[in-house]
Design a protein around this motif. Structure first.
Motif, short mmCIF file in Angstrom:
data_model
loop_
_atom_site.label_atom_id
_atom_site.label_comp_id
_atom_site.label_asym_id
_atom_site.label_seq_id
_atom_site.Cartn_x
_atom_site.Cartn_y
_atom_site.Cartn_z
N ILE A 62 99.84 78.56 14.17
CA ILE A 62 100.10 78.80 15.59
C ILE A 62 99.05 77.90 16.33
N LYS A 63 99.51 77.31 17.54
CA LYS A 63 98.63 76.74 18.17
C LYS A 63 98.27 77.60 19.36
N ILE A 64 96.74 77.61 19.48
CA ILE A 64 96.39 78.50 20.81
C ILE A 64 96.33 77.87 21.92
N LEU A 65 96.86 78.60 23.11
CA LEU A 65 96.94 78.03 24.50
C LEU A 65 95.82 78.43 25.34
N SER A 66 95.09 77.44 25.53
CA SER A 66 93.80 77.63 26.31
C SER A 66 94.27 77.85 28.01
N PRO A 67 93.32 78.40 28.65
CA PRO A 67 93.67 78.80 30.17
C PRO A 67 93.62 77.58 30.94
N ARG A 68 94.36 77.57 32.09
CA ARG A 68 94.38 76.07 32.89
C ARG A 68 93.04 76.18 33.50
N THR A 69 92.77 75.20 34.16
CA THR A 69 91.31 75.04 34.82
C THR A 69 91.47 75.76 36.18
N GLU A 70 92.91 75.75 36.77
CA GLU A 70 93.01 76.56 37.97
C GLU A 70 92.66 77.91 37.61
N SER A 71 92.53 78.55 36.47
CA SER A 71 92.40 80.10 36.42
C SER A 71 90.97 80.27 36.55
N LYS A 72 90.05 79.37 36.61
CA LYS A 72 88.61 79.74 36.45
C LYS A 72 88.03 80.66 37.56
N ALA A 73 88.56 80.83 38.76
CA ALA A 73 88.15 81.82 39.76
C ALA A 73 88.71 83.20 39.34
N ARG A 74 87.71 84.04 39.53
CA ARG A 74 87.95 85.38 39.48
C ARG A 74 87.46 86.04 40.81
N PHE A 75 88.48 86.97 41.23
CA PHE A 75 88.44 87.62 42.61
C PHE A 75 88.11 89.16 42.54
N ILE A 76 87.50 89.75 43.44
CA ILE A 76 87.24 91.25 43.74
C ILE A 76 87.74 91.43 45.07
N LEU A 77 88.42 92.33 45.38
CA LEU A 77 89.01 92.56 46.73
C LEU A 77 87.90 93.27 47.48
N LYS A 78 87.73 92.73 48.89
CA LYS A 78 86.67 93.55 49.87
C LYS A 78 87.35 93.41 51.09
N GLU B 201 81.11 80.33 17.61
CA GLU B 201 81.55 81.27 18.72
C GLU B 201 80.66 81.21 19.79
N LYS B 202 79.25 80.80 19.60
CA LYS B 202 78.41 80.66 20.83
C LYS B 202 78.90 79.80 21.72
N LYS B 203 79.46 78.30 21.18
CA LYS B 203 79.85 77.30 21.91
C LYS B 203 81.01 77.70 22.48
N LYS B 204 81.88 78.44 22.20
CA LYS B 204 83.29 78.87 22.95
C LYS B 204 83.05 79.98 23.74
N ARG B 205 81.78 80.58 23.91
CA ARG B 205 81.68 81.88 24.79
C ARG B 205 81.85 81.48 26.18
N GLY B 206 82.51 82.31 27.03
CA GLY B 206 82.78 81.92 28.18
C GLY B 206 84.03 81.07 28.70
N SER B 207 84.80 80.79 27.60
CA SER B 207 85.82 79.93 27.84
C SER B 207 87.12 80.72 28.05
N GLY B 208 87.24 81.83 28.33
CA GLY B 208 88.31 82.72 28.73
C GLY B 208 89.08 83.23 27.90
N THR B 209 90.38 83.84 28.54
CA THR B 209 91.30 84.38 27.88
C THR B 209 92.22 83.21 27.26
N HIS B 210 92.77 83.74 26.12
CA HIS B 210 93.68 82.32 25.63
C HIS B 210 95.00 83.27 24.90
N SER B 211 96.17 82.65 24.76
CA SER B 211 97.37 82.92 24.62
C SER B 211 98.00 82.01 23.63
N PHE B 212 99.48 82.10 23.54
CA PHE B 212 100.16 81.19 22.86
C PHE B 212 101.47 80.81 23.79
N GLU B 213 101.92 79.53 23.49
CA GLU B 213 102.98 78.93 24.35
C GLU B 213 104.10 79.91 24.62
#
Length: 430
Positions: A89-105, A203-215
């Protein structure tokens, strides 16, 4: 500090590799366990009452794109990487445009919804000395960060993971690594260093790389596990017929099903495990409907914003192949039953859609009606990681070892709620 060390996520006697086991349930817990047992050459059979595997983990294909019925991804770890490599199974990495996380205020999306004063207060938290054990996550948040940051940041973050408010969640159950760190040092900075010191170099190198999924979505994982384990799985079998047997059972069903394999105190403990109701709605819109849309991973919504939805995932920004047309936006909105309206889970799909569209319009302006909506209800969605559940782990573990030596429990209520954590818990058998 003396936070108790949690038993293994597989409650009961240690797994004996020379014995044969029946794994009850072919949800993700049972499938992962079966995979690692097979790699370790431990004799086992998986039985499942339904005629399909995967439990609540399902991906559905619609006219406009894919939707996830439950988890939309997983946090990368070496164990899942090795499993996927083995299954092809090929792991699908998140797109670069998904980096921003928002909180509503104030109904606006903010990357950092805190003032300079709040930032200084946040920095000062690392200097505060931890003097007595925290019972709830709310205790932890208020002590270190104060009311404002706790309400605006910590509350919505954990509501999205555990589907509960902070005063309902156990601190040592939901933040195990930090609790372990606070056993070594009274300072939060030291506890964070302790938490980050674990894991492999990879694992330490990959930390912070975000959520992954599959195609093809998360179902790709359960489908490939099923194919790998097809000779070891029997569908349409009610596990309770083994209740009185002397077979070694590892029960991976939810607590409200697992209880029927026991009597007396064990039955009562499992019967007390609480589950929160959740609603997940995936909506497809034309991009042109959103004049104020900002690309990112999603948006957390604090309760004081007065909306019904507690969070939004920007599916079409996170992964490729989640929409089938470039001019489409896919959003998943989550609602926790009781967050605003205690009876919302009983409302019709159309009523829920109207509520969500109204909330989204308060954030983005008039967006019109979606092209397509798929709503999933989980009347018993998330196990509540409460202080009571935390204490019951130790009691259940002891009862199983003494009274039910041929029974084990393993599931998202026994200590690890995420796919990553469950994988790490059972990978030791391979």
């Amino acid at each position: 500090m003396n936070y108790r060390k949690k038993p293994s996520s597989i409650l009961g006697n240690n797994i004996d590799k020379t014995k044969s086991y029946i794994i009850v349930g072919a949800g993700i817990s049972g499938l992962l366990l079966g995979y690692y047992f097979k790699k370790a050459k431990i004799s086992f059979k998986i039985i499942e009452q339904a005629n399909q595997v995967g439990g609540i983990l399902k991906t559905e294909k619609t006219k406009f794109g894919l939707i996830e019925k439950a988890a939309n991804g997983f946090i990368w770890c070496p164990e899942i990487q090795e499993l996927c490599d083995d299954l092809g199974i090929k792991i699908l990495s998140p797109r670069t445009e998904s980096k921003a996380r928002f909180i509503l205020k104030n109904k606006k999306l903010r990357k950092i919804p805190l003032s300079i004063f709040d930032g200084l207060k946040l920095a000062g938290a690392f200097l505060k000395k931890h003097k007595k054990p925290f019972v709830t996550l709310e205790d932890f948040g208020r002590f270190y960060f104060g009311d404002k940051i706790t309400k605006q940041v910590i509350t919505p973050a954990f509501a999205g993971i555990y589907g509960a408010s902070l005063n309902e969640l156990s601190f040592p159950a939901t933040m195990k690594k930090i609790a372990e760190g606070l056993n070594e040092t009274p300072y939060l900075m030291g506890a964070l260093k302790h938490m980050r010191s674990g894991g492999s170099d990879l694992e330490k190198k990959k930390r912070g790389s975000g959520t992954h999924s599959f195609e093809r979505g998360m179902s790709e994982l359960t489908e490939q596990l099923f194919e790998f384990l097809s000779d070891d799985i029997e569908l349409g079998i009610d596990g309770k017929k083994f209740k009185e047997s002397s077979d070694n059972l590892i029960i991976t069903t939810p607590a409200y099903v697992s209880k029927d394999f026991f009597e007396d105190n064990m039955y009562e403990l499992l019967n007390k495990v609480r589950y929160n109701s959740m609603i997940s709605s995936t909506l497809f819109f034309k991009k042109s409907s959103f004049k104020k849309f900002k690309p990112g991973f999603g948006c957390l919504i604090p309760p004081n914003e007065g909306l019904t939805i507690i969070g939004i995932l920007f599916n079409s920004c996170i992964f490729q192949h989640r929409v089938f047309q470039e001019d489409i936006i896919s959003l998943t909105c989550m609602i926790r039953d009781g967050s605003i309206d205690k009876s919302i889970i009983s409302k019709s799909d159309n009523e829920i859609t109207e509520i969500i569209v109204k909330d989204l319009s308060e954030i983005y302006g008039n967006i019109g009606f979606p092209l397509e909506v798929k709503t999933t209800r989980w009347e018993k969605g998330f196990p509540l990681y409460s202080p009571d559940l935390y204490e019951s782990w130790f009691e259940m573990d002891e009862i199983l070892r003494k009274k039910y030596p041929n029974r084990n429990l393993f599931g998202n209520y026994t200590g690890d709620i995420s796919i990553r954590a469950m994988s790490q818990a059972v990978a030791k058998f391979s």
